[in-house]
Design a protein around this motif. Sequence first.
Motif, PDB file in Angstrom:
ATOM      1  N   THR A   1      -1.909 -11.579  -5.596  1.00 27.09           N
ATOM      2  CA  THR A   1      -3.139 -10.417  -5.620  1.00 27.09           C
ATOM      3  C   THR A   1      -2.274  -9.199  -5.279  1.00 27.09           C
ATOM      4  N   ARG A   2      -3.148  -8.184  -5.432  1.00 24.19           N
ATOM      5  CA  ARG A   2      -2.604  -6.631  -4.989  1.00 24.19           C
ATOM      6  C   ARG A   2      -2.464  -6.553  -3.395  1.00 24.19           C
ATOM      7  N   ASP A   3      -3.239  -7.590  -2.771  1.00 23.43           N
ATOM      8  CA  ASP A   3      -3.248  -7.841  -1.263  1.00 23.43           C
ATOM      9  C   ASP A   3      -2.210  -8.572  -0.939  1.00 23.43           C
TER      10      ASP A   3
ATOM     11  N   GLN B   1      -3.783  -8.813   5.597  1.00 22.63           N
ATOM     12  CA  GLN B   1      -2.670  -7.752   5.560  1.00 22.63           C
ATOM     13  C   GLN B   1      -1.513  -7.922   6.220  1.00 22.63           C
TER      14      GLN B   1
ATOM     15  N   GLY C   1      -8.060  -8.417  -6.248  1.00 22.72           N
ATOM     16  CA  GLY C   1      -7.924  -8.363  -4.813  1.00 22.72           C
ATOM     17  C   GLY C   1      -7.847  -9.873  -4.409  1.00 22.72           C
ATOM     18  N   TYR C   2      -7.753  -9.826  -3.040  1.00 22.35           N
ATOM     19  CA  TYR C   2      -7.649 -11.393  -2.421  1.00 22.35           C
ATOM     20  C   TYR C   2      -8.929 -11.906  -2.289  1.00 22.35           C
TER      21      TYR C   2
ATOM     22  N   GLN D   1     -11.409 -11.770  -4.482  1.00 21.58           N
ATOM     23  CA  GLN D   1     -11.624 -12.228  -5.808  1.00 21.58           C
ATOM     24  C   GLN D   1     -10.971 -13.454  -5.995  1.00 21.58           C
TER      25      GLN D   1
END
Length: 249
Positions: free
Chosen positions: A38-40, A77, A229-230, A232
Amino acid sequence: MRALDNELRSARDPRHPMHYRLRKSSPRLTQTKDIYETRDGGVARLISVNDQPLSGEDEAREVERLNELLADPSKQQRRKQNEEQDAGRVLKVLRAMPKAFLYEYVGTGSGPAGAVEHYSFRPDPGYDPTDMQTQALASMGGDIWIDAAHERVTRLEGHLVNDVDYGWGLLGRLYKGGWIVVEQAPISGNQWRIVRFQMDIEGRVLFSTKSFQTVEQTYDYAPLPVGLGYAQAIKLMRNGRPGTSMGGQ
């Protein structure tokens, strides 16, 4: 070597996130995880231990862990920061490889996507490693296979030809004879990924001798939406979304 340049560009590419399975084995334990990029950062869910499904108790703990991850974004994060640090170390090694070794053409063969070119490599006596990440390269030799059409690395076998000291031998030492194998293959369109990594290295860390033995295999790749996203990804995990099989063990 153009193939190494291609690996660098691919390593920086965030436009093709994937869902896949990761099976990691050591002499004591085998775990299989469901991974969502994911983007995260990556999100993982444990799905089996020693090739057996999770017990009800272990499954409940895994669900609780994912709930805690949703409730505390700082945990994800920190995972992303660790992934970025790991990726930075890999990029540093890739950048150093053209300068760290002397290459010799061996011949042609066949690989997962067609014809391959085989090269052997040995340490370049003039190479001066800049840090701990690249220090082992000065003592490594081996073989590398390049896909002729796509100019991508399909297999790398490396072994330590000398002991490697860290911190003047005070922090640790990797012993001569240790080895790694990395295999890469196309998994979707022009996307290539590492599908197998194996390591068998012995060394000393501070005052104890350790054996680093592991096999990692990835399979069942399926594309994910860019920008996922994480949170999701965790919802998709809860819904039991199956992977689209593009390979197997």
